[in-house]
Motif scaffolding. Structure first.
Motif, PDB file in Angstrom:
ATOM      1  N   ASN A   1       0.825  -1.206   0.000  1.00 59.02           N
ATOM      2  CA  ASN A   1       0.000   0.000   0.000  1.00 59.02           C
ATOM      3  C   ASN A   1       0.860   1.256   0.000  1.00 59.02           C
ATOM      4  O   ASN A   1       0.527   2.260  -0.653  1.00 59.02           O
ATOM      5  CB  ASN A   1      -0.923   0.015   1.229  1.00 59.02           C
ATOM      6  N   MET A   2       1.963   1.222   0.736  1.00 59.01           N
ATOM      7  CA  MET A   2       2.844   2.381   0.823  1.00 59.01           C
ATOM      8  C   MET A   2       3.400   2.754  -0.550  1.00 59.01           C
ATOM      9  O   MET A   2       3.436   3.941  -0.917  1.00 59.01           O
ATOM     10  CB  MET A   2       3.981   2.105   1.815  1.00 59.01           C
ATOM     11  N   ILE A   3       3.827   1.763  -1.312  1.00 60.43           N
ATOM     12  CA  ILE A   3       4.332   2.040  -2.662  1.00 60.43           C
ATOM     13  C   ILE A   3       3.210   2.565  -3.551  1.00 60.43           C
ATOM     14  O   ILE A   3       3.409   3.498  -4.343  1.00 60.43           O
ATOM     15  CB  ILE A   3       4.965   0.779  -3.272  1.00 60.43           C
ATOM     16  N   GLY A   4       2.025   1.995  -3.418  1.00 59.27           N
ATOM     17  CA  GLY A   4       0.894   2.486  -4.204  1.00 59.27           C
ATOM     18  C   GLY A   4       0.565   3.936  -3.893  1.00 59.27           C
ATOM     19  O   GLY A   4       0.324   4.749  -4.797  1.00 59.27           O
ATOM     20  N   ILE A   5       0.566   4.291  -2.614  1.00 55.26           N
ATOM     21  CA  ILE A   5       0.308   5.677  -2.201  1.00 55.26           C
ATOM     22  C   ILE A   5       1.405   6.595  -2.739  1.00 55.26           C
ATOM     23  O   ILE A   5       1.134   7.691  -3.245  1.00 55.26           O
ATOM     24  CB  ILE A   5       0.222   5.772  -0.670  1.00 55.26           C
ATOM     25  N   ALA A   6       2.644   6.146  -2.625  1.00 51.55           N
ATOM     26  CA  ALA A   6       3.773   6.953  -3.098  1.00 51.55           C
ATOM     27  C   ALA A   6       3.658   7.227  -4.598  1.00 51.55           C
ATOM     28  O   ALA A   6       3.912   8.354  -5.059  1.00 51.55           O
ATOM     29  CB  ALA A   6       5.090   6.245  -2.790  1.00 51.55           C
ATOM     30  N   CYS A   7       3.262   6.226  -5.357  1.00 55.94           N
ATOM     31  CA  CYS A   7       3.136   6.401  -6.805  1.00 55.94           C
ATOM     32  C   CYS A   7       1.998   7.366  -7.134  1.00 55.94           C
ATOM     33  O   CYS A   7       2.116   8.194  -8.056  1.00 55.94           O
ATOM     34  CB  CYS A   7       2.903   5.047  -7.476  1.00 55.94           C
ATOM     35  N   GLY A   8       0.893   7.268  -6.395  1.00 55.90           N
ATOM     36  CA  GLY A   8      -0.207   8.199  -6.601  1.00 55.90           C
ATOM     37  C   GLY A   8       0.200   9.633  -6.322  1.00 55.90           C
ATOM     38  O   GLY A   8      -0.133  10.556  -7.081  1.00 55.90           O
ATOM     39  N   LEU A   9       0.937   9.835  -5.242  1.00 56.78           N
ATOM     40  CA  LEU A   9       1.428  11.178  -4.918  1.00 56.78           C
ATOM     41  C   LEU A   9       2.392  11.684  -5.993  1.00 56.78           C
ATOM     42  O   LEU A   9       2.351  12.853  -6.384  1.00 56.78           O
ATOM     43  CB  LEU A   9       2.131  11.157  -3.556  1.00 56.78           C
ATOM     44  N   SER A  10       3.258  10.800  -6.483  1.00 61.55           N
ATOM     45  CA  SER A  10       4.205  11.195  -7.515  1.00 61.55           C
ATOM     46  C   SER A  10       3.483  11.584  -8.800  1.00 61.55           C
ATOM     47  O   SER A  10       3.862  12.579  -9.458  1.00 61.55           O
ATOM     48  CB  SER A  10       5.187  10.050  -7.792  1.00 61.55           C
ATOM     49  N   LEU A  11       2.454  10.834  -9.170  1.00 62.74           N
ATOM     50  CA  LEU A  11       1.674  11.176 -10.367  1.00 62.74           C
ATOM     51  C   LEU A  11       0.994  12.536 -10.221  1.00 62.74           C
ATOM     52  O   LEU A  11       0.672  13.192 -11.217  1.00 62.74           O
ATOM     53  CB  LEU A  11       0.634  10.090 -10.634  1.00 62.74           C
ATOM     54  N   ASN A  12       0.805  12.954  -8.968  1.00 55.89           N
ATOM     55  CA  ASN A  12       0.196  14.261  -8.700  1.00 55.89           C
ATOM     56  C   ASN A  12       1.247  15.368  -8.584  1.00 55.89           C
ATOM     57  O   ASN A  12       0.931  16.490  -8.189  1.00 55.89           O
ATOM     58  CB  ASN A  12      -0.635  14.186  -7.416  1.00 55.89           C
TER      59      ASN A  12
END
Length: 307
Positions: free
Chosen positions: A55-66
């Motif tokens: 989940n942490m990597i998924g959240i990090a990727c979402g933030l990066s895409l933003n």
């Protein structure tokens, strides 16, 4: 004297965050990773995701895409193994600007046990096309965080728990590695990184003092697809022997990344080739034959076999 580069890295993140906002994510291990030092700091949003590395990597990727700058912290074995699918599919394939700091690299988790020894994470992150940084002293730690904030794309910091204090004045700095030399003679080259640097330096001093063998030490600080090009340009053909020393599993080792770029008839490697157990790091290095005495013995035995 031991220094804690975890604290140095966090202090550098605080300094860099004065000019650029960032998110810091942690997998419920902030006291161990020292990210607790970043809580309530200006321009830093700290999120404890919990024991949920995927989940942490998924959240990090979402933030990066933003468009956010994101730094993920966890034990390297846990994040690189549990979340490998997410790391590869989300971070790597999309070339996202996410930095993963893998803590307790190599054998430095010591008494937490073999499950926490970060022996294969470096190889996994290389295969996922991350730019890898391996600090070994305060100056190289600063260089890591400079790169985190200045370079886009997926990045991985392979961070040991503690390091022996090593002064920076000894080294000639290159783009991908630092070089320690005390002689113009080119006899033996030791290639090493991270927590094995001090062992290589100690062995080089002993070999010169007691055996009159001139040893240069090349310290890998950065790994990506261009490393081999710079190793070739360094010209290893001028040495009689090259020895690569590291506390990585041999199938996921620096040796396997660079050995084709080394132009020397005598190349040896000291790395981990077995499952590891708990213990003091000095004793663990002796057990798995990557300590100072093992380095000296390997070089002397190789010379005896040749000459």
């Amino acid at each position: 004297m031991k220094i804690d580069l975890r604290v140095q890295l966090m202090e550098e993140i605080v300094n860099k965050a004065q000019k650029l906002n960032c998110y810091v994510l942690d997998a419920d291990c902030s006291r161990s990773t020292k990210t607790n030092l970043l809580k309530n700091k200006p321009n830093i949003t700290f999120i404890n995701v919990g024991i949920a590395e995927q989940n942490m990597i998924g959240i990090a990727c979402g933030l990066s895409l933003n468009g956010e700058k994101v730094i993920v912290n966890a034990f390297c074995n846990m994040v690189c193994l549990r979340a490998l699918d997410f790391i590869y599919q989300l971070c790597s394939r999309q070339n996202l600007d996410v930095t993963i700091i893998g803590h307790y690299a190599g054998l430095t988790s010591e008494y937490e046990g073999g499950s926490h020894h970060g022996l294969i994470s470096l190889g996994l992150m290389y295969m996922c096309n991350f730019k890898i940084f391996i600090p070994y002293n305060i100056q190289s730690a600063k260089k890591c965080i400079d790169s985190v904030f200045e370079i886009d794309g997926p990045k991985y910091i392979h961070l040991a728990k503690f390091y022996d204090y090593i002064d920076d004045y000894r080294f000639i700095h290159q783009l991908y590695f630092d070089i320690y030399t005390k002689s113009e003679n080119k006899d033996v080259l030791i290639i090493t990184s991270g927590n094995c640097v001090n062992d290589a330096l100690s062995a080089s001093e002993i070999l010169k003092q007691y055996y009159d063998i001139d040893v240069e030490v090349l310290i890998i600080t950065t790994i990506d697809k261009d490393l081999c090009k710079y190793i070739k340009e360094f010209d290893t053909s001028i040495y009689n022997q090259v020895l690569i020393v590291e506390d990585n599993y041999y199938l996921a080792s620096i040796y396997n990344i660079i050995f084709r770029a080394i132009n020397c008839p005598l190349i040896n490697s000291l790395s981990i080739n077995d499952f590891t157990e708990s213990g003091n790091i000095s004793e663990l290095k002796k057990t798995y034959k990557i300590g100072v005495n093992n380095i000296i013995e390997n070089i002397l035995n190789a010379r005896e076999a040749v000459y």
